[in-house]
Design a protein around this motif. Sequence first.
Motif, PDB file in Angstrom:
ATOM      1  N   ALA A  86      12.834   6.268   5.227  1.00  0.00           N
ATOM      2  CA  ALA A  86      13.810   5.119   5.679  1.00  0.00           C
ATOM      3  C   ALA A  86      13.816   3.999   4.406  1.00  0.00           C
ATOM      4  CB  ALA A  86      13.571   4.280   6.940  1.00  0.00           C
ATOM      5  N   ARG A  88      15.366   0.534   2.819  1.00  0.00           N
ATOM      6  CA  ARG A  88      15.738  -0.791   3.010  1.00  0.00           C
ATOM      7  C   ARG A  88      17.108  -0.964   2.178  1.00  0.00           C
ATOM      8  NH1 ARG A  88      10.042  -1.897   2.532  1.00  0.00           N
ATOM      9  NH2 ARG A  88       9.349  -1.965   4.626  1.00  0.00           N
ATOM     10  N   ARG A  95       9.551   3.420   5.585  1.00  0.00           N
ATOM     11  CA  ARG A  95       8.893   4.230   6.255  1.00  0.00           C
ATOM     12  C   ARG A  95       8.704   5.568   5.452  1.00  0.00           C
ATOM     13  NH1 ARG A  95       6.200   4.605  10.942  1.00  0.00           N
ATOM     14  NH2 ARG A  95       6.398   6.310  12.381  1.00  0.00           N
TER      15      ARG A  95
END
Length: 169
Positions: A86, A88, A95
């Motif tokens: 993941a 941001r 992650r």
Amino acid sequence: MKRALTLVVLAPAFALVGGCGLKPLYAGGGSGAVATGLGQVEVAPIEGKAGWLVANALRDRLGAAPSGAARYRLQVKLDDEITGLAIRRDDSVARERRILRARYQLVELGQGGVVLDATAGSDAGIDVVGSEYATIAAESTALERLSDIVADQIVTRVAVTVGRTPPAP
């Protein structure tokens, strides 16, 4: 009423299971064929931190073979990989996924033949937080857990193989 009906319907199925030829893997306890066979497996050195963790977990689960009493050698090659999952808004990873895969061979020392050639593996998700220390600690903890899981998979497969192999003459 339903419970009694269920028991009446399933009773013949339970009777058939007893005659199917299944037997417990660790029949005979510590002196059984599987436990004795697992005690005859030596673990070859495995590279890296993951290798050290997996080798120790394997030795703990297999039991210590007395010097010179090994019938088998377990050779393991590991692939330890961490990938970001993941992202941001600031393009930092949020992650990670740590994957530990093992390719292993059980070699019979007397004949030099490969008795078992298989793979095992598992993965874990890791949250990447603001603290670099916390992230490194989470990655390390994940590796420890994965090492135990992979070692359990390997020992289970080796136990089945050793249980099917006739005892040494």
